[in-house]
Scaffold this motif. Structure first.
Motif, PDB file in Angstrom:
ATOM      1  N   GLY A  13       0.845  -1.183   0.000  1.00 42.23           N
ATOM      2  CA  GLY A  13       0.000   0.000   0.000  1.00 42.23           C
ATOM      3  C   GLY A  13       0.874   1.224   0.000  1.00 42.23           C
ATOM      4  O   GLY A  13       1.915   1.243   0.638  1.00 42.23           O
ATOM      5  N   SER A  95       9.035   6.342 -11.821  1.00 41.19           N
ATOM      6  CA  SER A  95       9.413   5.136 -11.077  1.00 41.19           C
ATOM      7  C   SER A  95       8.241   4.224 -10.763  1.00 41.19           C
ATOM      8  O   SER A  95       8.390   3.223 -10.066  1.00 41.19           O
ATOM      9  CB  SER A  95      10.081   5.554  -9.761  1.00 41.19           C
ATOM     10  OG  SER A  95       9.171   6.346  -9.012  1.00 41.19           O
TER      11      SER A  95
ATOM     12  N   ARG B  30       5.479   1.668   4.823  1.00 44.40           N
ATOM     13  CA  ARG B  30       5.951   0.637   3.895  1.00 44.40           C
ATOM     14  C   ARG B  30       7.205   1.090   3.169  1.00 44.40           C
ATOM     15  O   ARG B  30       7.409   2.273   2.950  1.00 44.40           O
ATOM     16  CB  ARG B  30       4.875   0.352   2.839  1.00 44.40           C
ATOM     17  CG  ARG B  30       3.785  -0.556   3.320  1.00 44.40           C
ATOM     18  CD  ARG B  30       2.590   0.244   3.754  1.00 44.40           C
ATOM     19  NE  ARG B  30       1.485  -0.607   4.172  1.00 44.40           N
ATOM     20  CZ  ARG B  30       0.247  -0.146   4.317  1.00 44.40           C
ATOM     21  NH1 ARG B  30      -0.035   1.106   4.084  1.00 44.40           N
ATOM     22  NH2 ARG B  30      -0.704  -0.957   4.721  1.00 44.40           N
ATOM     23  N   SER B  34       8.008  -2.150  -1.891  1.00 44.26           N
ATOM     24  CA  SER B  34       6.837  -3.014  -1.717  1.00 44.26           C
ATOM     25  C   SER B  34       5.567  -2.208  -1.477  1.00 44.26           C
ATOM     26  O   SER B  34       4.624  -2.693  -0.875  1.00 44.26           O
ATOM     27  CB  SER B  34       7.079  -3.981  -0.550  1.00 44.26           C
ATOM     28  OG  SER B  34       7.385  -3.251   0.618  1.00 44.26           O
ATOM     29  N   ASP B  35       5.546  -0.943  -1.932  1.00 42.53           N
ATOM     30  CA  ASP B  35       4.380  -0.092  -1.646  1.00 42.53           C
ATOM     31  C   ASP B  35       3.266  -0.225  -2.682  1.00 42.53           C
ATOM     32  O   ASP B  35       2.233   0.425  -2.571  1.00 42.53           O
ATOM     33  CB  ASP B  35       4.802   1.380  -1.471  1.00 42.53           C
ATOM     34  CG  ASP B  35       5.329   2.000  -2.757  1.00 42.53           C
ATOM     35  OD1 ASP B  35       5.338   1.316  -3.792  1.00 42.53           O
ATOM     36  OD2 ASP B  35       5.748   3.175  -2.713  1.00 42.53           O
ATOM     37  N   GLY B  36       3.489  -1.055  -3.677  1.00 42.84           N
ATOM     38  CA  GLY B  36       2.445  -1.267  -4.678  1.00 42.84           C
ATOM     39  C   GLY B  36       2.430  -0.209  -5.765  1.00 42.84           C
ATOM     40  O   GLY B  36       1.715  -0.340  -6.758  1.00 42.84           O
ATOM     41  N   LEU B  37       3.168   0.857  -5.573  1.00 43.22           N
ATOM     42  CA  LEU B  37       3.225   1.934  -6.572  1.00 43.22           C
ATOM     43  C   LEU B  37       4.532   1.899  -7.346  1.00 43.22           C
ATOM     44  O   LEU B  37       4.561   1.941  -8.570  1.00 43.22           O
ATOM     45  CB  LEU B  37       3.118   3.312  -5.906  1.00 43.22           C
ATOM     46  CG  LEU B  37       1.793   3.771  -5.341  1.00 43.22           C
ATOM     47  CD1 LEU B  37       1.882   5.231  -4.956  1.00 43.22           C
ATOM     48  CD2 LEU B  37       0.673   3.569  -6.348  1.00 43.22           C
ATOM     49  N   HIS B  38       5.637   1.853  -6.602  1.00 43.95           N
ATOM     50  CA  HIS B  38       6.937   1.886  -7.266  1.00 43.95           C
ATOM     51  C   HIS B  38       7.222   0.563  -7.976  1.00 43.95           C
ATOM     52  O   HIS B  38       6.921  -0.501  -7.439  1.00 43.95           O
ATOM     53  CB  HIS B  38       8.052   2.188  -6.256  1.00 43.95           C
ATOM     54  CG  HIS B  38       8.061   3.603  -5.786  1.00 43.95           C
ATOM     55  ND1 HIS B  38       7.340   4.028  -4.700  1.00 43.95           N
ATOM     56  CD2 HIS B  38       8.682   4.711  -6.293  1.00 43.95           C
ATOM     57  CE1 HIS B  38       7.527   5.328  -4.538  1.00 43.95           C
ATOM     58  NE2 HIS B  38       8.326   5.773  -5.488  1.00 43.95           N
ATOM     59  N   ASP B  39       7.782   0.675  -9.147  1.00 46.40           N
ATOM     60  CA  ASP B  39       8.232  -0.501  -9.874  1.00 46.40           C
ATOM     61  C   ASP B  39       9.485  -1.008  -9.165  1.00 46.40           C
ATOM     62  O   ASP B  39      10.478  -0.282  -9.081  1.00 46.40           O
ATOM     63  CB  ASP B  39       8.552  -0.085 -11.313  1.00 46.40           C
ATOM     64  CG  ASP B  39       8.867  -1.270 -12.200  1.00 46.40           C
ATOM     65  OD1 ASP B  39       9.307  -2.308 -11.656  1.00 46.40           O
ATOM     66  OD2 ASP B  39       8.686  -1.153 -13.417  1.00 46.40           O
ATOM     67  N   GLY B  41      11.707  -2.739 -10.036  1.00 41.72           N
ATOM     68  CA  GLY B  41      12.873  -2.754 -10.911  1.00 41.72           C
ATOM     69  C   GLY B  41      13.436  -1.363 -11.174  1.00 41.72           C
ATOM     70  O   GLY B  41      14.454  -1.201 -11.839  1.00 41.72           O
ATOM     71  N   SER B  42      12.771  -0.342 -10.627  1.00 43.05           N
ATOM     72  CA  SER B  42      13.202   1.029 -10.885  1.00 43.05           C
ATOM     73  C   SER B  42      14.412   1.394 -10.017  1.00 43.05           C
ATOM     74  O   SER B  42      14.532   0.965  -8.867  1.00 43.05           O
ATOM     75  CB  SER B  42      12.046   1.980 -10.579  1.00 43.05           C
ATOM     76  OG  SER B  42      12.526   3.277 -10.380  1.00 43.05           O
ATOM     77  N   GLU B  43      15.253   2.220 -10.583  1.00 41.89           N
ATOM     78  CA  GLU B  43      16.417   2.731  -9.847  1.00 41.89           C
ATOM     79  C   GLU B  43      15.969   3.481  -8.581  1.00 41.89           C
ATOM     80  O   GLU B  43      16.654   3.474  -7.560  1.00 41.89           O
ATOM     81  CB  GLU B  43      17.176   3.695 -10.789  1.00 41.89           C
ATOM     82  CG  GLU B  43      18.437   4.321 -10.220  1.00 41.89           C
ATOM     83  CD  GLU B  43      19.557   3.320 -10.024  1.00 41.89           C
ATOM     84  OE1 GLU B  43      19.462   2.194 -10.562  1.00 41.89           O
ATOM     85  OE2 GLU B  43      20.519   3.651  -9.310  1.00 41.89           O
ATOM     86  N   ALA B  44      14.785   4.069  -8.670  1.00 44.32           N
ATOM     87  CA  ALA B  44      14.302   4.916  -7.573  1.00 44.32           C
ATOM     88  C   ALA B  44      14.225   4.187  -6.230  1.00 44.32           C
ATOM     89  O   ALA B  44      14.549   4.767  -5.194  1.00 44.32           O
ATOM     90  CB  ALA B  44      12.928   5.475  -7.929  1.00 44.32           C
ATOM     91  N   VAL B  47      17.466   4.352  -4.500  1.00 43.80           N
ATOM     92  CA  VAL B  47      18.064   5.664  -4.251  1.00 43.80           C
ATOM     93  C   VAL B  47      17.220   6.542  -3.316  1.00 43.80           C
ATOM     94  O   VAL B  47      17.747   7.219  -2.447  1.00 43.80           O
ATOM     95  CB  VAL B  47      18.286   6.410  -5.597  1.00 43.80           C
ATOM     96  CG1 VAL B  47      18.820   7.809  -5.375  1.00 43.80           C
ATOM     97  CG2 VAL B  47      19.222   5.604  -6.499  1.00 43.80           C
ATOM     98  N   LEU B  48      15.903   6.493  -3.503  1.00 44.19           N
ATOM     99  CA  LEU B  48      15.048   7.442  -2.781  1.00 44.19           C
ATOM    100  C   LEU B  48      14.871   7.055  -1.310  1.00 44.19           C
ATOM    101  O   LEU B  48      15.015   5.899  -0.936  1.00 44.19           O
ATOM    102  CB  LEU B  48      13.679   7.538  -3.455  1.00 44.19           C
ATOM    103  CG  LEU B  48      13.662   8.000  -4.904  1.00 44.19           C
ATOM    104  CD1 LEU B  48      12.224   8.183  -5.385  1.00 44.19           C
ATOM    105  CD2 LEU B  48      14.429   9.307  -5.083  1.00 44.19           C
TER     106      LEU B  48
END
Lengths: 116, 182
Positions: A13, A95, B30, B34-39, B41-44, B47-48
């Motif tokens: 979530g 992203s 979260r 694993s937040d369901g939004l971020h890919d 596989g993304s570099e983010a 880093v973020l």
């Protein structure tokens, strides 16, 4: 009991006030933008983005293009390599999982009505 | 006949369960991956900053981001800039507005101060709200649909599940305050 506790663990979530922007991303073949509102408010008062930078207080209402960002407008007012990382770091903003609809995500204690 | 498990095993199980529940309770936020939004596989996600890293340092709350943003600001836990570069002068208005007087729920106390510490007057006036008290036809239905207070509350400011934070004044007391009687 263990099973119950496992079920109780936080599922997937988004963080409250995470913003998905996908007006053009999918069409352009890049990941949608995930904008963490909570991260930015730690650094800037609302008046900066929703005044000085011209972002309307409604998700998707401000038409932002990469051209404008590169010219230093909207996100590009900060993301210029001076205040924050520059636009070359595409993947840090773009992203999200492909196909996510534009909107604000609520997390704790609200599923939120769906008009944002 | 069923073989009875040793108390040691039960104790270990219980300890494990309690330990796990402590971990879960501490984990209010979260991870990006694993937040369901971020890919994932993304570099983010590498880093973020994760929400927990940023917000576990701030005064806690029970809803929304689980951060008391007003206390975070007023207590100096965070120092968000008032302008893109440097600081700009802004007006902090210390005035409370009572609304919903005579309604079936407790009256609403709107405090200008915490709002104007974040927002400019023009963010709300005269677009979302008329400055003249009572001139804006605010309803809970509209708020729940993301209008008026619901532009922020339920989206980025504390959620609409927190009824009592706005509906905070007993009708009897609100009426007394408006009439100026003790």
């Amino acid at each position: 009991m263990l099973g119950l506790l496992v079920c109780w663990a936080p599922g997937s979530g988004a963080e409250y006030a995470d913003v998905v922007l996908n007006k053009r991303s999918d069409k352009e073949g890049v990941r949608p933008v995930i904008y963490p509102h909570w991260f930015h408010r730690i650094r800037f008062q609302c008046r900066v983005c929703h005044g000085e930078l011209g972002f309307v207080m409604r998700v998707g209402a401000t038409d932002v293009t990469m051209d404008e960002i590169s010219q230093g407008r909207f996100c590009g007012a900060c993301h210029n390599g001076e205040i924050a990382w520059s636009v070359e770091n595409c993947d840090l903003c773009h992203s999200g999982k492909p196909g996510l609809p534009t909107g604000i995500k609520g997390g704790h204690q609200t599923t939120g009505p769906g008009l944002w | 006949m069923r073989k009875r498990t040793t108390p040691y095993f039960e104790c270990a199980l219980l300890t494990l369960a309690l330990g796990w529940s402590a971990v879960v309770m501490a984990q209010n936020w979260r991870k990006l991956e694993s937040d369901g939004l971020h890919d994932p596989g993304s570099e983010a996600v590498k880093v973020l900053q994760d929400p927990a890293e940023a917000m576990s340092q701030l005064p806690p709350d029970t809803a929304g981001n689980k951060v008391d943003w007003i206390r975070a600001l007023q207590g100096g836990y965070i120092k968000p800039r008032s302008a893109l570069r440097g600081e700009k002068e802004y007006e902090v208005l210390d005035g409370d507005v009572l609304m919903n007087i005579g309604g079936s729920t407790p009256a609403v106390l709107f405090p200008h101060k915490p709002h104007t510490q974040w927002l400019d007057c023009k963010n709300c006036h005269e677009g979302l709200f008329q400055s003249k008290a009572g001139a804006t036809p605010i309803t809970m239905e509209k708020i729940l649909q993301g209008e008026y207070c619901g532009v922020c509350h339920g989206a980025v400011a504390f959620p609409l599940t927190e009824c009592n934070r706005c509906h905070s004044v007993r009708q009897m007391d609100a009426i007394k305050r408006v009439r100026g009687t003790p």
